[in-house]
Every structure is written in C-alpha cells, then in structure tokens.
Design a protein around this motif. Structure first.
Motif, PDB file in Angstrom:
ATOM      1  N   UNK A   5      -3.864   6.640  -0.943  1.00  0.00           N
ATOM      2  CA  UNK A   5      -4.756   6.462  -2.083  1.00  0.00           C
ATOM      3  C   UNK A   5      -3.925   5.873  -3.207  1.00  0.00           C
ATOM      4  N   UNK A   6      -4.402   4.756  -3.751  1.00  0.00           N
ATOM      5  CA  UNK A   6      -3.669   4.040  -4.789  1.00  0.00           C
ATOM      6  C   UNK A   6      -4.428   4.175  -6.116  1.00  0.00           C
ATOM      7  N   UNK A   7      -3.758   4.780  -7.085  1.00  0.00           N
ATOM      8  CA  UNK A   7      -4.319   4.950  -8.428  1.00  0.00           C
ATOM      9  C   UNK A   7      -3.623   3.987  -9.373  1.00  0.00           C
ATOM     10  N   UNK A   8      -4.179   3.547 -10.459  1.00  0.00           N
ATOM     11  CA  UNK A   8      -5.510   3.832 -10.947  1.00  0.00           C
ATOM     12  C   UNK A   8      -6.596   2.980 -10.304  1.00  0.00           C
ATOM     13  N   UNK A   9      -6.232   2.166  -9.326  1.00  0.00           N
ATOM     14  CA  UNK A   9      -7.212   1.330  -8.626  1.00  0.00           C
ATOM     15  C   UNK A   9      -8.272   2.190  -7.940  1.00  0.00           C
ATOM     16  N   UNK A  10      -7.913   3.433  -7.614  1.00  0.00           N
ATOM     17  CA  UNK A  10      -8.797   4.376  -6.935  1.00  0.00           C
ATOM     18  C   UNK A  10      -9.307   3.793  -5.618  1.00  0.00           C
ATOM     19  N   UNK A  11      -8.355   3.272  -4.844  1.00  0.00           N
ATOM     20  CA  UNK A  11      -8.649   2.670  -3.555  1.00  0.00           C
ATOM     21  C   UNK A  11      -7.878   3.415  -2.478  1.00  0.00           C
ATOM     22  N   UNK A  12      -8.532   3.695  -1.362  1.00  0.00           N
ATOM     23  CA  UNK A  12      -7.865   4.360  -0.244  1.00  0.00           C
ATOM     24  C   UNK A  12      -7.790   3.392   0.921  1.00  0.00           C
ATOM     25  N   UNK A  13      -6.577   3.248   1.473  1.00  0.00           N
ATOM     26  CA  UNK A  13      -6.362   2.362   2.615  1.00  0.00           C
ATOM     27  C   UNK A  13      -5.736   3.157   3.748  1.00  0.00           C
ATOM     28  N   UNK A  14      -5.902   2.667   4.962  1.00  0.00           N
ATOM     29  CA  UNK A  14      -5.250   3.284   6.113  1.00  0.00           C
ATOM     30  C   UNK A  14      -3.937   2.567   6.373  1.00  0.00           C
ATOM     31  N   UNK A  15      -2.995   3.310   6.919  1.00  0.00           N
ATOM     32  CA  UNK A  15      -1.672   2.751   7.204  1.00  0.00           C
ATOM     33  C   UNK A  15      -1.233   3.169   8.597  1.00  0.00           C
ATOM     34  N   UNK A  16      -0.549   2.282   9.276  1.00  0.00           N
ATOM     35  CA  UNK A  16       0.061   2.647  10.549  1.00  0.00           C
ATOM     36  C   UNK A  16       1.204   3.616  10.278  1.00  0.00           C
ATOM     37  N   UNK A  17       1.421   4.533  11.186  1.00  0.00           N
ATOM     38  CA  UNK A  17       2.508   5.505  11.087  1.00  0.00           C
ATOM     39  C   UNK A  17       3.841   4.771  10.926  1.00  0.00           C
ATOM     40  N   UNK A  18       4.612   5.132   9.905  1.00  0.00           N
ATOM     41  CA  UNK A  18       5.952   4.587   9.706  1.00  0.00           C
ATOM     42  C   UNK A  18       6.024   3.298   8.915  1.00  0.00           C
ATOM     43  N   UNK A  19       4.883   2.753   8.503  1.00  0.00           N
ATOM     44  CA  UNK A  19       4.897   1.524   7.713  1.00  0.00           C
ATOM     45  C   UNK A  19       5.184   1.883   6.253  1.00  0.00           C
ATOM     46  N   UNK A  20       5.741   0.945   5.492  1.00  0.00           N
ATOM     47  CA  UNK A  20       5.988   1.214   4.075  1.00  0.00           C
ATOM     48  C   UNK A  20       4.675   1.141   3.296  1.00  0.00           C
ATOM     49  N   UNK A  21       4.661   1.774   2.153  1.00  0.00           N
ATOM     50  CA  UNK A  21       3.475   1.742   1.291  1.00  0.00           C
ATOM     51  C   UNK A  21       3.120   0.297   0.951  1.00  0.00           C
ATOM     52  N   UNK A  22       4.120  -0.497   0.593  1.00  0.00           N
ATOM     53  CA  UNK A  22       3.867  -1.879   0.199  1.00  0.00           C
ATOM     54  C   UNK A  22       3.358  -2.714   1.367  1.00  0.00           C
ATOM     55  N   UNK A  23       3.925  -2.537   2.554  1.00  0.00           N
ATOM     56  CA  UNK A  23       3.450  -3.281   3.719  1.00  0.00           C
ATOM     57  C   UNK A  23       2.008  -2.917   4.058  1.00  0.00           C
ATOM     58  N   UNK A  24       1.657  -1.641   3.921  1.00  0.00           N
ATOM     59  CA  UNK A  24       0.274  -1.214   4.169  1.00  0.00           C
ATOM     60  C   UNK A  24      -0.664  -1.893   3.174  1.00  0.00           C
ATOM     61  N   UNK A  25      -0.245  -1.966   1.918  1.00  0.00           N
ATOM     62  CA  UNK A  25      -1.062  -2.635   0.901  1.00  0.00           C
ATOM     63  C   UNK A  25      -1.248  -4.106   1.248  1.00  0.00           C
ATOM     64  N   UNK A  93      -1.015  10.245   1.532  1.00  0.00           N
ATOM     65  CA  UNK A  93      -0.247  10.231   0.294  1.00  0.00           C
ATOM     66  C   UNK A  93      -1.089   9.589  -0.811  1.00  0.00           C
ATOM     67  N   UNK A  94      -0.887  10.037  -2.042  1.00  0.00           N
ATOM     68  CA  UNK A  94      -1.522   9.437  -3.214  1.00  0.00           C
ATOM     69  C   UNK A  94      -0.422   8.967  -4.148  1.00  0.00           C
ATOM     70  N   UNK A  95      -0.529   7.701  -4.569  1.00  0.00           N
ATOM     71  CA  UNK A  95       0.484   7.124  -5.452  1.00  0.00           C
ATOM     72  C   UNK A  95      -0.188   6.454  -6.645  1.00  0.00           C
ATOM     73  N   UNK A  96       0.560   6.350  -7.733  1.00  0.00           N
ATOM     74  CA  UNK A  96       0.105   5.603  -8.902  1.00  0.00           C
ATOM     75  C   UNK A  96       1.006   4.401  -9.091  1.00  0.00           C
ATOM     76  N   UNK A  99      -0.954  -2.516 -11.682  1.00  0.00           N
ATOM     77  CA  UNK A  99      -0.743  -3.905 -11.276  1.00  0.00           C
ATOM     78  C   UNK A  99      -1.142  -4.210  -9.847  1.00  0.00           C
ATOM     79  N   UNK A 100      -1.449  -3.188  -9.056  1.00  0.00           N
ATOM     80  CA  UNK A 100      -1.922  -3.437  -7.692  1.00  0.00           C
ATOM     81  C   UNK A 100      -3.352  -3.942  -7.802  1.00  0.00           C
ATOM     82  N   UNK A 101      -3.645  -5.007  -7.060  1.00  0.00           N
ATOM     83  CA  UNK A 101      -4.981  -5.605  -7.118  1.00  0.00           C
ATOM     84  C   UNK A 101      -5.224  -6.421  -5.849  1.00  0.00           C
ATOM     85  N   UNK A 102      -6.482  -6.796  -5.621  1.00  0.00           N
ATOM     86  CA  UNK A 102      -6.739  -7.675  -4.470  1.00  0.00           C
ATOM     87  C   UNK A 102      -5.934  -8.960  -4.622  1.00  0.00           C
ATOM     88  N   UNK A 103      -5.347  -9.407  -3.528  1.00  0.00           N
ATOM     89  CA  UNK A 103      -4.540 -10.630  -3.547  1.00  0.00           C
ATOM     90  C   UNK A 103      -5.456 -11.826  -3.770  1.00  0.00           C
TER      91      UNK A 103
END
Length: 111
Positions: A5-25, A93-96, A99-103
């Motif tokens: 879960x990415x705040x303050x964007x309030x968006x939840x994404x799925x990630x493969x096990x072991x991937x970095x937060x940034x790669x999942x984004x 995991x939930x992170x804040x 600047x994260x936004x749709x590419x």
C-alpha cells in the motif's frame, strides 16, 4: 502474493515475493522518484515504512550506509526509512512516499 500500500497515493499493488518495492511499482506502471536508477547510491527513492516492516528483508549494510550519509543510523531506524530500490517484499507492507504517480507514456515508447 504480497501487497504494497503506497501512501499518500492510497494505492495498493501486488508484488511478487522478493521483488523490491520500486520494481513492484514499476511493474504496475508507476513512476517512483529516483536519481540513481535503483543502484542504491542515492536517497531519492527512500520511503517510510508505516506498517509491515517485518515483511521486508532486513536492511543491508550498503542501504544503511547510503541512508546514514544524510541522517544518523539511529534516525534511519527511528523513522523506519528504507530505500525502495533495495527493500525486498516478503509480505504485506504499507509505505509513504510523496511523488509516486502513474507513469507518463513517452512519445518515444514503442507500442
């Protein structure tokens, strides 16, 4: 599959096990601020872990050193800071991170 879960964007994404937060984004077509491109040598991608810190791989020496160049080691741990390019996900995991936004689609990107 772990969820990020990415705040303050309030968006939840799925990630493969072991991937970095940034790669999942990136896999979900999100722009995550970075200046070193995920090399772990800048702090542009640093995020605050709000919840689920135990679901990330422990912070490595290199990551801690990079973060501690700007702040003390104690401040890094107290503020629960992690480099999104280095923090690997093994559970929800939930992170804040501002600047994260749709590419944006580039005109140079082949279709």
């Amino acid at each position: 599959m772990p969820k990020i879960k990415i705040l303050p964007l309030d968006l939840e994404i799925e990630a493969d096990e072991g991937v970095t937060i940034m790669d999942a984004a990136h896999e979900h077509d999100l722009y995550w601020p970075t200046t070193c491109g995920g090399e772990g040598i800048c702090t542009s991608c640093a995020c605050t872990v709000e919840d689920g810190e135990a679901n990330l791989e422990p912070i490595g020496r290199g990551e801690l050193k990079t973060l501690a160049e700007d702040l003390s080691e104690a401040a890094v741990r107290t503020r629960r800071l992690r480099l999104a390019c280095q923090a690997r996900v093994h559970g929800d995991v939930t992170v804040t991170k501002r600047g994260v936004r749709p590419a944006e689609v580039s005109l140079l990107t082949p279709e």
